[in-house]
Design a protein around this motif. Structure first.
Motif, mmCIF file in Angstrom:
data_model
loop_
_atom_site.group_PDB
_atom_site.id
_atom_site.type_symbol
_atom_site.label_atom_id
_atom_site.label_comp_id
_atom_site.label_asym_id
_atom_site.label_seq_id
_atom_site.Cartn_x
_atom_site.Cartn_y
_atom_site.Cartn_z
ATOM 1 N N GLY A 305 45.588 -32.411 -0.578
ATOM 2 C CA GLY A 305 44.393 -31.722 -1.043
ATOM 3 C C GLY A 305 43.781 -32.399 -2.251
ATOM 4 N N PHE A 306 44.635 -32.904 -3.133
ATOM 5 C CA PHE A 306 44.112 -33.552 -4.334
ATOM 6 C C PHE A 306 43.444 -34.881 -3.997
ATOM 7 C CE2 PHE A 306 44.621 -35.702 -8.547
ATOM 8 C CZ PHE A 306 43.792 -34.837 -9.246
ATOM 9 N N SER A 307 43.932 -35.575 -2.965
ATOM 10 C CA SER A 307 43.252 -36.797 -2.528
ATOM 11 C C SER A 307 41.837 -36.489 -2.058
ATOM 12 C CB SER A 307 44.042 -37.476 -1.412
ATOM 13 O OG SER A 307 45.221 -38.070 -1.912
ATOM 14 N N CYS A 308 41.651 -35.337 -1.409
ATOM 15 C CA CYS A 308 40.303 -34.924 -1.029
ATOM 16 C C CYS A 308 39.444 -34.673 -2.269
ATOM 17 C CB CYS A 308 40.349 -33.667 -0.173
ATOM 18 S SG CYS A 308 41.174 -33.880 1.422
ATOM 19 N N THR A 309 40.024 -34.015 -3.266
ATOM 20 C CA THR A 309 39.283 -33.707 -4.489
ATOM 21 C C THR A 309 38.857 -34.980 -5.209
ATOM 22 O OG1 THR A 309 40.484 -31.625 -4.764
ATOM 23 C CG2 THR A 309 39.414 -32.526 -6.713
ATOM 24 N N THR A 310 39.803 -35.893 -5.406
ATOM 25 C CA THR A 310 39.474 -37.120 -6.145
ATOM 26 C C THR A 310 38.517 -38.000 -5.351
ATOM 27 O OG1 THR A 310 41.460 -38.196 -5.253
ATOM 28 C CG2 THR A 310 41.657 -37.140 -7.404
ATOM 29 N N GLY A 311 38.790 -38.159 -4.049
ATOM 30 C CA GLY A 311 37.937 -39.025 -3.245
ATOM 31 C C GLY A 311 36.500 -38.547 -3.206
ATOM 32 N N LEU A 312 36.299 -37.241 -3.028
ATOM 33 C CA LEU A 312 34.943 -36.720 -2.936
ATOM 34 C C LEU A 312 34.261 -36.680 -4.294
ATOM 35 C CD1 LEU A 312 35.500 -33.875 -0.329
ATOM 36 C CD2 LEU A 312 34.391 -36.100 0.036
ATOM 37 N N ALA A 313 35.036 -36.450 -5.372
ATOM 38 C CA ALA A 313 34.441 -36.477 -6.714
ATOM 39 C C ALA A 313 33.906 -37.870 -7.041
ATOM 40 C CB ALA A 313 35.468 -36.041 -7.754
ATOM 41 N N ILE A 314 34.665 -38.899 -6.675
ATOM 42 C CA ILE A 314 34.197 -40.272 -6.917
ATOM 43 C C ILE A 314 33.042 -40.601 -5.993
ATOM 44 C CG2 ILE A 314 34.859 -42.698 -6.673
ATOM 45 C CD1 ILE A 314 37.587 -41.937 -7.823
#
Length: 350
Positions: A305-314
């Motif tokens: 889930g955090f990979s989704c958060t970081t990837g989409l934030a960038i």
């Protein structure tokens, strides 16, 4: 450029790709779903009300990248997939992001730095759990301890792996681990180095592994000696020791076939309930030539889930024009405190 501008999510039908597609829509983004399996793409696109484009890595990528500003590439193993996608992005002037955690793949992306600058393109591998939080923590500590020469990173919270992650591990079965010495990536025997880290419950042994920060942290911090360790849970210990003592056998065609058969019967990834019980913990230790040390710890939500958060934030920053051309790392462009702007992240110095 508005953040609603479409981008290509390549590898959308995999476990992480589907998580990203749903998370992107929840954030008001409209990704174009990309991959090679038209039936699976069409089903996911119909469910989410999104466009899709079919393209193989060896054909059709340029057409799939038409009229999009960026691609978020999540189809692994990245050792086999990053190069054709990067080359297509350079031809079409498309910004490139990926979720790679493989040091040699990240290093391969950085080999295209000068061409990316000529094309006005940013190439940023490792925008997921690997390497965003560890990259930010490493840069934070290196700025606190100027002249740091050594970096050790400990990673915990990787107990649950998706089928795709297992395939990446299987793809590296029988191969050595990688560390960085004097600025150069070197091979060592898997499991031959160990180091203690306190992930918040007292000292635990870590086993050296190949991890993206061996490449990315060097470009972010300039530290010449870098090692990365995983928390030595029993499954990891067994896997690393098998790789150490039977590495040659694991690398044979028969063993790789058996690992692929095993991958096919695994669950595609942890359930939402399983993910809800987990968190990621990263410990970093920097040391200078005089032996002075500084340690820090970072806690994150669970890794998928955090990979989704970081990837989409960038990705949102890239679509808004907040980027630097060339091959880049997350912490170098967005700063060591970028990760603290994301929900559920806590940093402490030890």
């Amino acid at each position: 450029m508005p953040t609603s501008h479409p981008f290509l999510l390549y590898g959308a039908t995999g476990y992480t790709g589907r998580l990203l597609a749903r998370a992107a829509k929840e954030r008001g983004l409209r990704p174009i779903l990309g991959g090679r399996d038209e039936a699976r793409l069409a089903a996911l696109a119909s469910e989410l009300g999104l466009e899709y484009r079919v393209a193989r890595l060896d054909a059709g990528l340029d057409e799939a990248l038409r009229d999009v500003a960026a691609v978020l590439h999540v189809a692994g193993p990245f050792s086999k997939t990053f190069r054709p996608m990067v080359e297509a992005c350079l031809r079409t002037a498309t910004h490139y992001l990926d979720l790679s955690g493989e040091p040699l793949s990240i290093e391969g992306v950085f080999q295209h730095h000068m061409e990316a600058r000529r094309r006005g393109v940013m190439l940023m591998p490792g925008v997921g759990f690997d390497v965003v939080p560890s990259d930010c923590l490493a840069l934070h500590l290196s700025r606190r301890l100027r002249g740091a020469r050594r970096l050790k990173l400990g990673i915990s919270g990787l107990d649950q792996v998706s089928r795709g992650s297992f395939r990446t591990l299987a793809d590296n079965a029988g191969l050595p681990s990688h560390i960085r010495r004097d600025g150069r990536i070197r091979e060592i025997v898997s499991g031959s180095l160990q180091h203690e880290f306190d992930f918040g419950t007292g000292p635990r042994q870590g086993l050296v592994v190949s991890w993206g920060d061996v490449s990315a942290a060097y470009y972010s911090t300039g530290i010449p000696d870098i090692e990365v360790y995983w928390d030595s849970t029993p499954p990891l210990w067994m896997m690393v020791m098998a790789n150490r003592w039977a590495g040659g056998l694991l690398a044979t065609p028969l063993s790789r076939f058996m690992l692929e058969v095993h991958a096919r019967v695994l669950p595609e990834g942890p359930t939402s309930a399983e993910r809800a019980r987990c968190q990621g913990v990263i410990v970093a230790e920097v040391e200078d030539a005089a032996g002075r040390r500084l340690r820090g710890r970072l806690r994150t939500p669970e890794v998928y889930g955090f990979s989704c958060t970081t990837g989409l934030a960038i990705l949102e920053r890239v679509l808004a024009g907040d980027l630097e051309i060339g091959a880049q790392t997350p912490a170098r462009v967005y700063g060591p405190d970028f990760v603290l702007s994301l929900p559920g992240v806590f940093r402490e110095e030890l």
